[in-house]
Design a protein around this motif. Structure first.
Motif, PDB file in Angstrom:
ATOM      1  N   MET A   1       0.744  -1.300   0.021  1.00 40.49           N
ATOM      2  CA  MET A   1       0.014   0.165   0.048  1.00 40.49           C
ATOM      3  C   MET A   1       1.041   1.306  -0.033  1.00 40.49           C
ATOM      4  SD  MET A   1      -2.945   1.599  -0.143  1.00 40.49           S
ATOM      5  CE  MET A   1      -4.196   0.534   0.385  1.00 40.49           C
ATOM      6  N   LYS A   2       2.093   1.409   0.872  1.00 41.68           N
ATOM      7  CA  LYS A   2       2.892   2.382   0.840  1.00 41.68           C
ATOM      8  C   LYS A   2       3.436   2.690  -0.784  1.00 41.68           C
ATOM      9  CE  LYS A   2       4.075   2.290   5.636  1.00 41.68           C
ATOM     10  NZ  LYS A   2       5.349   2.125   6.722  1.00 41.68           N
ATOM     11  N   ARG A   3       3.585   1.564  -1.364  1.00 37.90           N
ATOM     12  CA  ARG A   3       4.443   1.914  -2.554  1.00 37.90           C
ATOM     13  C   ARG A   3       3.195   2.317  -3.376  1.00 37.90           C
ATOM     14  NH1 ARG A   3       5.312  -2.759  -7.040  1.00 37.90           N
ATOM     15  NH2 ARG A   3       6.186  -1.823  -8.658  1.00 37.90           N
ATOM     16  N   LEU A   4       2.143   2.057  -3.551  1.00 41.47           N
ATOM     17  CA  LEU A   4       1.033   2.388  -4.311  1.00 41.47           C
ATOM     18  C   LEU A   4       0.836   3.843  -3.854  1.00 41.47           C
ATOM     19  CD1 LEU A   4      -1.360   2.170  -6.399  1.00 41.47           C
ATOM     20  CD2 LEU A   4      -2.796   1.603  -4.436  1.00 41.47           C
ATOM     21  N   ILE A   5       0.699   4.424  -2.824  1.00 36.18           N
ATOM     22  CA  ILE A   5       0.805   5.544  -2.574  1.00 36.18           C
ATOM     23  C   ILE A   5       1.600   6.640  -3.036  1.00 36.18           C
ATOM     24  CG2 ILE A   5       0.218   7.631  -0.347  1.00 36.18           C
ATOM     25  CD1 ILE A   5      -1.186   5.144   1.063  1.00 36.18           C
ATOM     26  N   ALA A   6       2.831   6.176  -2.634  1.00 41.61           N
ATOM     27  CA  ALA A   6       4.050   6.841  -3.231  1.00 41.61           C
ATOM     28  C   ALA A   6       3.983   7.024  -4.963  1.00 41.61           C
ATOM     29  CB  ALA A   6       5.415   6.278  -3.029  1.00 41.61           C
ATOM     30  N   ILE A   7       3.659   6.103  -5.656  1.00 44.13           N
ATOM     31  CA  ILE A   7       3.519   6.148  -6.863  1.00 44.13           C
ATOM     32  C   ILE A   7       2.334   7.001  -7.458  1.00 44.13           C
ATOM     33  CG2 ILE A   7       2.492   4.796  -9.054  1.00 44.13           C
ATOM     34  CD1 ILE A   7       3.677   2.395  -7.750  1.00 44.13           C
TER      35      ILE A   7
ATOM     36  N   CYS B   1     -12.291   9.941 -14.021  1.00 44.82           N
ATOM     37  CA  CYS B   1     -11.423   9.327 -14.766  1.00 44.82           C
ATOM     38  C   CYS B   1     -11.013   8.452 -13.474  1.00 44.82           C
ATOM     39  CB  CYS B   1     -10.414   9.870 -15.423  1.00 44.82           C
ATOM     40  SG  CYS B   1      -9.502  11.296 -14.673  1.00 44.82           S
ATOM     41  N   GLY B   2     -10.081   7.572 -13.948  1.00 41.56           N
ATOM     42  CA  GLY B   2      -9.413   6.608 -12.743  1.00 41.56           C
ATOM     43  C   GLY B   2      -9.512   5.093 -12.903  1.00 41.56           C
ATOM     44  N   PHE B   3      -9.356   4.313 -11.728  1.00 42.75           N
ATOM     45  CA  PHE B   3      -9.434   3.048 -11.800  1.00 42.75           C
ATOM     46  C   PHE B   3     -10.405   2.346 -10.520  1.00 42.75           C
ATOM     47  CE2 PHE B   3      -5.266   4.883 -13.323  1.00 42.75           C
ATOM     48  CZ  PHE B   3      -5.050   4.298 -14.143  1.00 42.75           C
ATOM     49  N   THR B   4     -10.750   1.336 -10.680  1.00 42.26           N
ATOM     50  CA  THR B   4     -11.232   0.192  -9.657  1.00 42.26           C
ATOM     51  C   THR B   4     -10.258  -0.807  -9.499  1.00 42.26           C
ATOM     52  OG1 THR B   4     -13.124  -0.743  -8.731  1.00 42.26           O
ATOM     53  CG2 THR B   4     -12.936  -0.889 -11.081  1.00 42.26           C
TER      54      THR B   4
ATOM     55  N   ASN C   1      -8.630  -6.085  -5.780  1.00 43.80           N
ATOM     56  CA  ASN C   1      -7.363  -7.119  -5.773  1.00 43.80           C
ATOM     57  C   ASN C   1      -6.284  -6.425  -5.726  1.00 43.80           C
ATOM     58  OD1 ASN C   1      -5.525  -8.052  -7.896  1.00 43.80           O
ATOM     59  ND2 ASN C   1      -7.107  -9.663  -7.817  1.00 43.80           N
ATOM     60  N   GLU C   2      -5.240  -6.818  -4.859  1.00 41.84           N
ATOM     61  CA  GLU C   2      -4.120  -6.020  -4.440  1.00 41.84           C
ATOM     62  C   GLU C   2      -3.187  -5.804  -5.944  1.00 41.84           C
ATOM     63  OE1 GLU C   2      -0.221  -5.949  -1.556  1.00 41.84           O
ATOM     64  OE2 GLU C   2      -1.926  -7.343  -1.249  1.00 41.84           O
ATOM     65  N   GLY C   3      -3.177  -7.246  -6.598  1.00 39.85           N
ATOM     66  CA  GLY C   3      -2.454  -7.041  -7.962  1.00 39.85           C
ATOM     67  C   GLY C   3      -3.171  -5.914  -8.588  1.00 39.85           C
ATOM     68  N   ARG C   4      -4.150  -5.752  -8.873  1.00 38.18           N
ATOM     69  CA  ARG C   4      -4.909  -4.799  -9.767  1.00 38.18           C
ATOM     70  C   ARG C   4      -4.569  -3.477  -9.193  1.00 38.18           C
ATOM     71  NH1 ARG C   4      -9.219  -5.258 -13.214  1.00 38.18           N
ATOM     72  NH2 ARG C   4      -9.396  -3.330 -14.245  1.00 38.18           N
TER      73      ARG C   4
ATOM     74  N   SER D   1     -16.794  -3.094  -7.728  1.00 50.07           N
ATOM     75  CA  SER D   1     -16.299  -1.850  -8.611  1.00 50.07           C
ATOM     76  C   SER D   1     -16.349  -0.922  -8.198  1.00 50.07           C
ATOM     77  CB  SER D   1     -16.952  -2.164  -9.970  1.00 50.07           C
ATOM     78  OG  SER D   1     -16.538  -0.936 -10.866  1.00 50.07           O
ATOM     79  N   GLU D   2     -17.761  -0.284  -7.657  1.00 52.46           N
ATOM     80  CA  GLU D   2     -17.835   1.146  -7.034  1.00 52.46           C
ATOM     81  C   GLU D   2     -17.239   1.210  -5.745  1.00 52.46           C
ATOM     82  OE1 GLU D   2     -19.620   4.748  -7.308  1.00 52.46           O
ATOM     83  OE2 GLU D   2     -19.576   3.401  -8.665  1.00 52.46           O
ATOM     84  N   ASP D   3     -17.016   0.241  -5.080  1.00 53.66           N
ATOM     85  CA  ASP D   3     -16.456   0.155  -3.495  1.00 53.66           C
ATOM     86  C   ASP D   3     -14.708   0.749  -3.862  1.00 53.66           C
ATOM     87  OD1 ASP D   3     -18.859  -0.604  -2.952  1.00 53.66           O
ATOM     88  OD2 ASP D   3     -18.315  -2.339  -2.073  1.00 53.66           O
ATOM     89  N   ASN D   4     -14.225   0.364  -4.929  1.00 53.33           N
ATOM     90  CA  ASN D   4     -12.780   0.334  -4.884  1.00 53.33           C
ATOM     91  C   ASN D   4     -11.906   1.294  -5.894  1.00 53.33           C
ATOM     92  OD1 ASN D   4     -12.093  -1.945  -3.035  1.00 53.33           O
ATOM     93  ND2 ASN D   4     -13.595  -2.977  -4.185  1.00 53.33           N
TER      94      ASN D   4
END
Length: 374
Positions: free
Chosen positions: A1-7, A316-319, A323-326, A367-370
């Motif tokens: 999670m820290k890596r994702l936030i940094a990205i 715009c964005g992503f769900t 899934n952590e890999g996603r 989908s909507e939750d993430n």
């Protein structure tokens, strides 16, 4: 999670304050084009718990603080008309003080944390006094309910004008959210039941003509209240068959049929909207396919002799579907997507991500939750 936030933070912080403007004639046929002189602006959607008692983690204090940390400059502000007003006899609109004061507080708090532009989206309708609907989202049918349709359009527009006067900090008015979405409960006929796939649906062409009427009167009311505010098109979903909705809207304006209940037609799109507003998500598309979809949609303004309109991407964005890999893949794709916006979409004034937070103690579906950046 820290890596994702940094990205995510590193990707967003490289996007500088910027603007879109119409350049002088510089094409062979003299058409004006939009060109961004600096990188695009960016912003966020966040459903605040105080406005919508959904996920309790998304409080005004938390969201405004996070918006300040990341540096978002645009905020898509929810101004649902049914929450903002009561309608009395004679279609008299009265602000609901509690909700009005909450919106003032949101604007004040977000502004203190660096937000400079507020895109007000009226994502719930309002109805003439005494008009009962079978589900929220019904629009009176101009073919069979003409007088009620006229009252509806003028009431909706008047409400937008009152919001513009009450909240001069609002810089952009988005009349409605995704009326073009196939199968939506919004923009349906009297008789429609929420969630039903029934016959009480308008065609995309019908929707385009009705949206033209709403845009025309909303434009007049908003500009009378605040000449500096921008009126956008609805936040179009551009999904499925609705990918051509902007062409349909231009064709409706060009038809000379609008405004529907005035004696004189107005075929100038500048009297209907200042800015193109749309949504699109990468999902499983390649970046090139994503760009082609957005670019083809936007260039309806050029196909209809209205080149130079700036655009907002208000969703715009992503769900990651939980899934952590996603989640990590989405984080890696973020700077690539921003690169497309910056380098290939010079007409884009700002991109607003959906959403700030995942839902944790509230659920719609995986989908909507993430969709949260965090």
């Amino acid at each position: 999670m820290k890596r994702l936030i940094a990205i995510i933070i590193s990707a967003l912080l490289v996007i500088c304050v910027a603007g879109c403007e119409k350049k002088p004639d510089n094409t062979a046929d003299g058409a004006k084009i939009t060109e961004r002189k600096e990188p695009l602006k960016y912003g966020i959607n966040a459903h605040l718990y105080e406005q919508r008692p959904m996920d309790p983690s998304s409080t005004l204090d938390y969201c405004s603080d996070m918006i300040g940390v990341v540096g978002f400059e645009y905020y898509r502000l929810s101004t649902p008309l049914d929450s903002m007003f009561t309608v009395d006899e004679g279609d008299t609109l009265v602000f609901k003080d509690g909700f009005k004061n909450l919106v003032h507080r949101i604007i004040e708090k977000m502004s203190a944390n660096g937000v400079k532009k507020f895109v007000a989206v009226s994502d719930s309708p309002i109805y003439p006094y005494g008009y009962e609907v079978t589900s929220s989202g019904v629009i009176p049918d101009p073919a069979v309910e003409k007088e009620m349709y006229i009252r509806y359009v003028k009431l909706y527009a008047k409400a937008c004008g009152m919001i513009a006067k009450e909240f001069p900090e609002i810089t952009h008015f988005e009349p409605m959210n995704e009326p073009d979405l196939p199968g939506t409960n919004m923009f349906t006929k009297q008789g429609h039941q929420w969630g039903s796939d029934d016959e009480y649906k308008y065609s995309l062409t019908d929707k385009a003509h009705m949206i033209a009427d709403l845009q025309y009167y909303i434009y007049k009311e908003v500009k009378a209240a605040n000449p500096n505010a921008f009126v956008t098109t609805p936040g179009f979903s551009t999904y499925g068959e609705a990918q051509d909705i902007l062409d349909y809207l231009y064709e409706a304006i060009e038809s000379g049929a609008h405004p529907y209940f005035d004696d004189v037609a107005d075929t100038d799109p500048d009297h209907y909207f200042d800015c193109i507003n749309f949504h699109h998500y990468l999902n499983d598309k390649t970046l090139e396919d994503y760009f082609e979809h957005c670019d083809t949609f936007y260039r309806a303004c050029e196909r209809h002799n209205d080149a130079g309109k700036p655009a907002l991407l208000t969703e715009c964005g992503f769900t990651d579907h939980g899934n952590e890999g996603r989640e990590l893949a989405n984080g890696e794709n973020m700077p690539k997507l921003l690169d497309v916006y910056n380098k290939k979409m010079p007409y884009l004034e700002a991109a607003l991500f959906y959403m700030l937070n995942n839902y944790y103690d509230y659920s719609v579906d995986s989908s909507e939750d993430n969709f949260g950046l965090f």
